[in-house]
Design a protein around this motif. Structure first.
Motif, short mmCIF file in Angstrom:
data_model
loop_
_atom_site.label_atom_id
_atom_site.label_comp_id
_atom_site.label_asym_id
_atom_site.label_seq_id
_atom_site.Cartn_x
_atom_site.Cartn_y
_atom_site.Cartn_z
N GLY A 73 12.64 -5.17 1.85
CA GLY A 73 11.39 -4.55 1.79
C GLY A 73 10.55 -4.90 2.82
N GLU A 74 9.27 -4.12 3.12
CA GLU A 74 8.35 -4.67 4.17
C GLU A 74 7.85 -5.92 3.88
OE1 GLU A 74 7.64 -3.26 6.96
OE2 GLU A 74 9.04 -1.68 7.01
N CYS A 75 7.93 -6.57 2.68
CA CYS A 75 7.54 -7.85 2.19
C CYS A 75 8.41 -8.92 2.47
CB CYS A 75 7.14 -7.71 0.66
SG CYS A 75 8.46 -7.18 -0.65
N ASN A 76 9.76 -8.31 2.81
CA ASN A 76 10.94 -9.36 3.40
C ASN A 76 11.43 -9.89 2.06
OD1 ASN A 76 12.40 -10.04 5.39
ND2 ASN A 76 11.42 -12.33 5.55
N HIS A 77 11.39 -9.29 0.97
CA HIS A 77 12.12 -9.58 -0.39
C HIS A 77 13.18 -8.76 -0.07
CE1 HIS A 77 8.27 -11.34 -1.86
NE2 HIS A 77 8.99 -12.44 -1.79
N PRO A 95 9.46 -6.32 -7.21
CA PRO A 95 9.54 -7.27 -8.47
C PRO A 95 9.04 -8.63 -8.30
CG PRO A 95 11.49 -6.16 -8.04
CD PRO A 95 10.84 -5.90 -6.87
N LEU A 96 8.98 -9.09 -7.08
CA LEU A 96 8.49 -10.52 -6.56
C LEU A 96 7.10 -10.57 -6.43
CD1 LEU A 96 11.53 -11.61 -4.85
CD2 LEU A 96 11.12 -12.28 -7.26
N CYS A 97 6.44 -9.68 -5.48
CA CYS A 97 5.22 -10.10 -4.87
C CYS A 97 4.39 -8.67 -5.70
CB CYS A 97 5.23 -10.22 -3.40
SG CYS A 97 5.67 -8.48 -2.62
N GLN A 98 4.77 -7.90 -6.02
CA GLN A 98 3.97 -6.83 -6.44
C GLN A 98 3.40 -5.64 -5.39
OE1 GLN A 98 3.92 -5.59 -9.76
NE2 GLN A 98 5.48 -7.13 -10.01
N GLN A 99 3.73 -6.02 -4.08
CA GLN A 99 3.45 -4.92 -3.32
C GLN A 99 3.89 -3.80 -3.41
OE1 GLN A 99 3.83 -6.58 0.78
NE2 GLN A 99 2.69 -8.51 0.26
N GLU A 100 3.27 -2.74 -2.85
CA GLU A 100 3.95 -1.34 -2.96
C GLU A 100 5.20 -1.34 -2.15
OE1 GLU A 100 2.80 3.09 -1.83
OE2 GLU A 100 1.37 1.99 -1.99
#
Length: 108
Positions: A73-77, A95-100
């Motif tokens: 993801g864009e969040c790097n997860h 699921p980890l950071c709750q960002q869209e």
């Protein structure tokens, strides 16, 4: 001028063997070993709790290990693509950071 004699020239006179020492060992063959891993922040899929380098539980049961790829993801997860595709149907957040959830890349 100096009358000093180089010690290497004088070794034979002092009773020291002036021959080169024998080699302790000779390298005849060597094997290179390499390891690889996904470029991930966490190496476990937070949805199925299986390492992302391995197939998820669903793909292991259906013998589709080759089809199970990693998605970032864009969040790097990172997660298994099949796990995340089911997750996104119910909740469009990481699921980890709750960002869209927004896909950065899939696979290698």
């Amino acid at each position: 001028m100096s009358n000093d004699i180089d010690s290497t020239e004088n070794d034979g006179e002092n009773g020291i063997d002036s021959q080169k020492p024998e080699k302790m060992f000779t390298l005849k063959k060597w094997n290179a070993v390499a390891m690889w891993s996904w470029d991930v922040e966490c190496d476990t899929c937070a949805i199925c709790r299986v390492q992302v380098m391995d197939a998820c539980l669903r793909c292991q049961g259906e013998n589709k290990q080759d089809d199970c790829v990693v998605i970032w993801g864009e969040c790097n997860h990172s997660f298994h693509n099949c796990c995340m595709s089911l997750w996104v149907k119910q909740n469009n957040r990481c699921p980890l950071c709750q960002q869209e959830w927004s896909v950065q890349r899939i696979g290698i």
